[in-house]
Design an enzyme around this catalytic site. Structure first.
Site, PDB file in Angstrom:
ATOM      1  N   ASP A 147      53.655 -77.062  33.491  1.00 20.88           N
ATOM      2  CA  ASP A 147      53.868 -77.493  32.579  1.00 20.88           C
ATOM      3  C   ASP A 147      52.377 -76.010  31.969  1.00 20.88           C
ATOM      4  OD1 ASP A 147      55.673 -79.277  32.837  1.00 20.88           O
ATOM      5  OD2 ASP A 147      54.596 -80.441  31.778  1.00 20.88           O
TER       6      ASP A 147
HETATM    7  N1  DQQ Z   1      55.101 -82.705  32.926  1.00 20.59           N
HETATM    8  C1  DQQ Z   1      56.471 -82.820  31.623  1.00 20.59           C
HETATM    9  C2  DQQ Z   1      55.900 -83.530  30.805  1.00 20.59           C
HETATM   10  C3  DQQ Z   1      54.271 -84.422  31.892  1.00 20.59           C
HETATM   11  C4  DQQ Z   1      54.100 -83.415  32.888  1.00 20.59           C
HETATM   12  C5  DQQ Z   1      56.931 -81.818  31.501  1.00 20.59           C
HETATM   13  C6  DQQ Z   1      53.761 -83.706  34.203  1.00 20.59           C
HETATM   14  O1  DQQ Z   1      56.302 -84.984  30.200  1.00 20.59           O
HETATM   15  O2  DQQ Z   1      53.504 -84.455  31.177  1.00 20.59           O
HETATM   16  O3  DQQ Z   1      57.672 -80.972  32.589  1.00 20.59           O
HETATM   17  O4  DQQ Z   1      53.227 -82.753  34.739  1.00 20.59           O
END
Ligand code: DQQ
Length: 585
Positions: free
Chosen positions: A70
């Site tokens: 992300d």
């Molecule tokens: N990636 C998810 C999120 C979390 C993060 C989404 C963990 O919900 O915070 O891809 O790497």
């Protein structure tokens, strides 16, 4: 092996195993894509021996090696764009997540800084997960992120620059009064994460945190006067049944009157709001356009905006955990999204890297007010090199024409197609609800009338491999009269097996009365990002050609419909390489 000891030592694994169980619990109503991030304990801390370049991108955002997911906390501060992102410093699969940090003057050339936030404290010792930045009055940035604490609970923490006079914001402090928001009674502590950018209203800062209650996805609303003490509103800002965990919510205003972006706190007459959520069960996102009622702490999607699986999407391909921010320099709202790999995990480990960020997109409300439009940031055009221009070229049924003279594996192509009549268009069957299934049924080689026509990207000389991006126009019974399908079909993208090769597709809500439709594709070795009809429908595909690599890749236009299509104009450019995440000296 002592399994219980192993699980205790791997809280993230426990969490993701739970997610998988929840996903199965939903039965087969949701078709999960392959691109979800899974936990591979054996690879998590296996550093890359070498980095394989064949499919690395030329101008997309990626670090020199290892896993990324992300985008986090994008913002502009003292002359620099900052992008943080979820990063595994130790391997090419998800794990050991920190907030990596890069800066740019132009959103194109990036310099890497040391990680900004990483596990050190009881409130984040088991993980520093996604979050957002808010620039407080007086130009004071503050980050909210999800920490995984000693009890393996998801809590919301804040971090502030250690030295606000440093435009690079190299060091961040995580004060000891964290966490500032914990799940509290009645909230699922393993489904409570990804705080939004805050907006200010009526003396309070407000944020959303993604969550779920059983199968109902929701965005909890919190308010604070001082950014430290937060109170949960009586009810979520919004929720929807059977959507599962809402990851990475994003909530922002858009102007009803023009394409300018708005500060996240903007409210009033000329403003609509957008709520985007990332659905963990499918790894797809959807958004709605609606009205925010601050006095009631409610957001109501318009009746033209479906809430749930069938809703509008920023991107109908490989694009997840996205986040927008307001760019005060050019008064625009920009969108970042993560495009994961879709090859086998062993390939990611062998190549020593996984994941890219898509090209940042300007995002604004369509003048009809029913959907958003997106377009790659104009700064990208500074990378354009050698150009090929064509105009008024006829494409008869069965023809494909090569665009020669550019680096087809690393290119930007912008084309306007025209057709003379829609009278003979194929009839749309109202049972075709799912665009991706329809693209699977009617691929680029299935003859039609108006279409399929478009581009064959990352193609080998004899078309053993190609990723077609194309339109197909149907006659429909409803008042829209026509239904336009846009596909980015990876099924023929690679001779290699064991890769996820979806026929990604979306419908395009476009007025065809001028007899034209445009397509822009950003082609970059293992990614094709396409923008149909000026950014009404966008699709990102990750592909892994074995022949159509580097100098052997080709680009064609094609038409497999009985009606002749005209290329009104076509411009294609070789794209130069920017500075991509070399360390800032
Ligand atoms: N990636 C998810 C999120 C979390 C993060 C989404 C963990 O919900 O915070 O891809 O790497």
């Amino acid at each position: 092996m002592d399994v219980s000891r192993f699980l205790r030592k791997s809280p993230a694994l426990v969490f993701y195993l739970l997610l998988v169980i929840v996903a199965f619990d939903f039965g087969d109503e949701n078709c999960a894509v392959e691109a979800r991030h899974k936990v591979y304990p054996e690879y998590q801390s296996l550093p890359a021996v070498s980095v394989k370049y064949a499919h690395r991108t030329g101008y997309h955002f990626q670090p020199p090696k290892h896993w990324i997911n992300d985008p986090n906390g994008p913002m502009h501060y003292k002359g620099w764009y900052h992008l943080f992102y979820q990063y595994n410093p130790k391997g090419a699969v998800w794990g050991n997540i920190v907030w990596a940090h890069s800066v740019s003057k132009d959103l194109v050339n990036w310099r890497a800084l040391p990680p900004a936030i990483y596990p050190t404290k009881p409130f984040d010792i088991n993980g520093c997960w996604s979050g957002s930045a808010t620039v407080l009055p007086g130009n004071r940035p503050i980050i909210l992120y999800t920490g995984i604490d000693t009890k393996n609970h998801q809590v919301q923490n804040y971090a502030v620059p250690a030295n606000a006079s440093d435009p690079y914001l190299r060091e961040w402090t995580k004060p000891d009064n964290n966490p500032i928001v914990d799940p509290g009674p009645g909230v699922n502590a393993s489904a409570f994460r990804d705080p939004t950018t805050a907006w200010f209203e009526d003396g309070h800062w407000k944020i959303l945190v993604g969550s779920r209650r059983k199968h109902r996805g929701m965005a909890y609303l919190y308010r604070s006067r001082d950014f430290i003490h937060w109170t949960k509103a009586k009810h979520p800002l919004h929720s929807a049944p059977k959507t599962g965990m809402w990851e990475c919510p994003d909530f922002f205003p858009v102007s009803k009157n023009n394409a300018n972006g708005l500060d996240t706190s903007a409210l009033g007459q000329g403003v609509k709001h957008v709520l985007k959520v990332s659905l963990d069960l499918t790894r797809y996102e959807y958004y709605t356009i609606g009205t925010y009622h601050p006095d009631k702490d409610r957001y109501m999607p318009d009746n033209t905006s479906a809430d749930g699986w069938s809703g509008l999407r920023y991107d109908y391909g490989n694009f997840y955990a996205s986040k927008t921010f307001f760019d005060p320099v050019k008064n625009r709202r920009l969108l970042w999204g993560w495009a994961n790999e879709s090859d086998a995990v062993q390939s990611d480990v062998q190549k020593g890297w996984a994941g890219i960020q898509t090209i940042p997109r300007k995002i604004w409300l369509d003048s009809y007010g029913k959907q958003l439009l997106q377009w790659p940031v104009e700064e990208l055009e500074t990378l354009r090199g050698q150009n090929v221009h064509m105009s008024s070229v006829k494409l008869n049924n069965g023809e494909h024409v090569e665009i020669k003279g550019i680096t087809a594996a690393q290119a930007d192509v912008d084309v306007v197609f025209s057709f003379s009549s829609l009278d003979g268009a194929e009839q749309f069957d109202s049972s075709w609800l799912n665009a991706q299934d329809l693209c699977g049924l009617k691929g680029s080689g299935v003859p039609g009338n108006v279409g399929p026509f478009g581009l064959l990207t990352l193609a080998s000389e004899h078309l053993e491999e190609f990723t077609p991006v194309f339109f197909r126009i149907f006659k429909a019974d409803d008042q829209n009269k026509h239904k336009v399908l846009m596909c980015s079909d990876a099924r023929s993208s690679s001779l290699k097996s064991g890769i996820y090769k979806p026929s990604f597709a979306g419908f395009v809500d476009v007025d065809l009365s001028d007899g034209k439709i445009s397509l822009r594709s950003l082609i970059d070795h293992s990614v094709v990002e396409s923008f149909g009809a000026g950014g009404k429908t966008c699709i990102t595909s990750r592909v892994y050609p074995t022949l159509a690599l580097l100098g052997n890749a080709r680009l064609f236009t094609f038409n497999n419909g009985t009606q002749t299509i005209t290329i009104e104009t076509l411009d294609a450019w070789s794209m130069n390489r920017p500075v991509m995440n070399q360390a800032l000296e």
